[in-house]
Design a protein around this motif. Sequence first.
Motif, PDB file in Angstrom:
ATOM      1  N   ALA A 222      35.078 -64.891  37.359  1.00 39.10           N
ATOM      2  CA  ALA A 222      34.156 -64.536  36.273  1.00 39.10           C
ATOM      3  C   ALA A 222      32.724 -64.938  36.607  1.00 39.10           C
ATOM      4  O   ALA A 222      31.768 -64.229  36.256  1.00 39.10           O
ATOM      5  N   SER A 223      32.556 -66.064  37.297  1.00 39.75           N
ATOM      6  CA  SER A 223      31.208 -66.520  37.649  1.00 39.75           C
ATOM      7  C   SER A 223      30.516 -65.540  38.593  1.00 39.75           C
ATOM      8  O   SER A 223      29.299 -65.321  38.499  1.00 39.75           O
ATOM      9  N   LYS A 224      31.288 -64.933  39.490  1.00 42.13           N
ATOM     10  CA  LYS A 224      30.709 -63.959  40.422  1.00 42.13           C
ATOM     11  C   LYS A 224      30.334 -62.676  39.692  1.00 42.13           C
ATOM     12  O   LYS A 224      29.282 -62.084  39.964  1.00 42.13           O
ATOM     13  N   ILE A 225      31.186 -62.259  38.754  1.00 45.18           N
ATOM     14  CA  ILE A 225      30.866 -61.080  37.958  1.00 45.18           C
ATOM     15  C   ILE A 225      29.591 -61.313  37.152  1.00 45.18           C
ATOM     16  O   ILE A 225      28.725 -60.435  37.051  1.00 45.18           O
ATOM     17  N   LYS A 226      29.463 -62.500  36.594  1.00 39.84           N
ATOM     18  CA  LYS A 226      28.258 -62.847  35.837  1.00 39.84           C
ATOM     19  C   LYS A 226      27.011 -62.697  36.698  1.00 39.84           C
ATOM     20  O   LYS A 226      25.996 -62.146  36.257  1.00 39.84           O
ATOM     21  N   ASN A 227      27.072 -63.159  37.941  1.00 38.97           N
ATOM     22  CA  ASN A 227      25.927 -63.048  38.851  1.00 38.97           C
ATOM     23  C   ASN A 227      25.627 -61.600  39.208  1.00 38.97           C
ATOM     24  O   ASN A 227      24.462 -61.225  39.379  1.00 38.97           O
ATOM     25  N   MET A 228      26.670 -60.782  39.314  1.00 34.55           N
ATOM     26  CA  MET A 228      26.461 -59.373  39.642  1.00 34.55           C
ATOM     27  C   MET A 228      25.567 -58.678  38.631  1.00 34.55           C
ATOM     28  O   MET A 228      24.731 -57.845  38.976  1.00 34.55           O
ATOM     29  N   PHE A 229      25.754 -59.014  37.349  1.00 31.62           N
ATOM     30  CA  PHE A 229      25.014 -58.335  36.287  1.00 31.62           C
ATOM     31  C   PHE A 229      23.720 -59.055  35.905  1.00 31.62           C
ATOM     32  O   PHE A 229      23.089 -58.702  34.913  1.00 31.62           O
ATOM     33  N   SER A 230      23.324 -60.051  36.693  1.00 26.14           N
ATOM     34  CA  SER A 230      22.134 -60.833  36.342  1.00 26.14           C
ATOM     35  C   SER A 230      20.829 -60.123  36.697  1.00 26.14           C
ATOM     36  O   SER A 230      19.779 -60.414  36.126  1.00 26.14           O
ATOM     37  N   ASP A 231      20.888 -59.192  37.662  1.00 30.69           N
ATOM     38  CA  ASP A 231      19.683 -58.456  38.054  1.00 30.69           C
ATOM     39  C   ASP A 231      19.603 -57.156  37.256  1.00 30.69           C
ATOM     40  O   ASP A 231      20.178 -56.140  37.640  1.00 30.69           O
ATOM     41  N   VAL A 232      18.865 -57.199  36.162  1.00 30.90           N
ATOM     42  CA  VAL A 232      18.807 -56.029  35.282  1.00 30.90           C
ATOM     43  C   VAL A 232      17.867 -54.955  35.821  1.00 30.90           C
ATOM     44  O   VAL A 232      17.887 -53.814  35.345  1.00 30.90           O
ATOM     45  N   SER A 233      17.057 -55.305  36.812  1.00 32.39           N
ATOM     46  CA  SER A 233      16.059 -54.348  37.318  1.00 32.39           C
ATOM     47  C   SER A 233      16.707 -53.147  38.010  1.00 32.39           C
ATOM     48  O   SER A 233      16.083 -52.087  38.135  1.00 32.39           O
ATOM     49  N   SER A 234      17.950 -53.301  38.482  1.00 33.26           N
ATOM     50  CA  SER A 234      18.614 -52.194  39.184  1.00 33.26           C
ATOM     51  C   SER A 234      19.314 -51.223  38.236  1.00 33.26           C
ATOM     52  O   SER A 234      19.878 -50.223  38.684  1.00 33.26           O
TER      53      SER A 234
END
Length: 222
Positions: free
Chosen positions: A203-215
């Motif tokens: 879950a922590s890795k998924i959280k990081n995946m969606f942290s860059d909203v600019s893409s």
Amino acid sequence: MKRIDKLHKENRSVYGIEMSNNDFSSFINVEPVDISLTQKFIIRKQEKAKLLLVSGKQRVYLSDNDIISTILDMEKNCIDWFLNSFIKLYNDEFEVFNFKLEDKLYKGIGISYYQSQREISLFSDTKIDINDFIFILNFIFSKDKQWENDTSQENFGKRTIIKYITLIDYYSNQFERSKNYLKKIGYPICKPNFVTASKSIPASKIKNMFSDVSSFDISKYL
């Protein structure tokens, strides 16, 4: 929210709990205002705060994966309704809702309540009304937005919304717009379904995946 932290700190003081004890839990009543819902809600505050739905003897916590799975299990017209509501929310077309923490009134932002009663089932086999579910969603959106304001993390409140939009859109519709985005951030869409994909990565890795909203490009969804 600062109010939750304050109440938790007061409870620690009352019971003489050391600050280093992260297992201590405070339970804080949460009451929807201006709408009659079928379930009750409490916050369990430890290091983090989690909203729990109280149904009989059950206390149910819904993770993001639980929420997405619940929506994907609905009829197609309901899935589309939630998807469109999340797209509006991303564009700041939000509804204001009221709730109480203990005895104090607060305003939050989220999606509109559903116009009619509709029973839905959670992973715990709990039967609730769709507006109970929406109250949980709106509490999450409001907590994220408040954290964005408190920490000055620009667009923090949009991360969860993007996750809901793209995953629901991809697994419901298989649209290229969401497939391309999820591939770009490294989400495991090679797995056969959402449940399998969500369990294949921490879950922590998924959280990081969606942290860059600019893409993320919301214009592809309008």
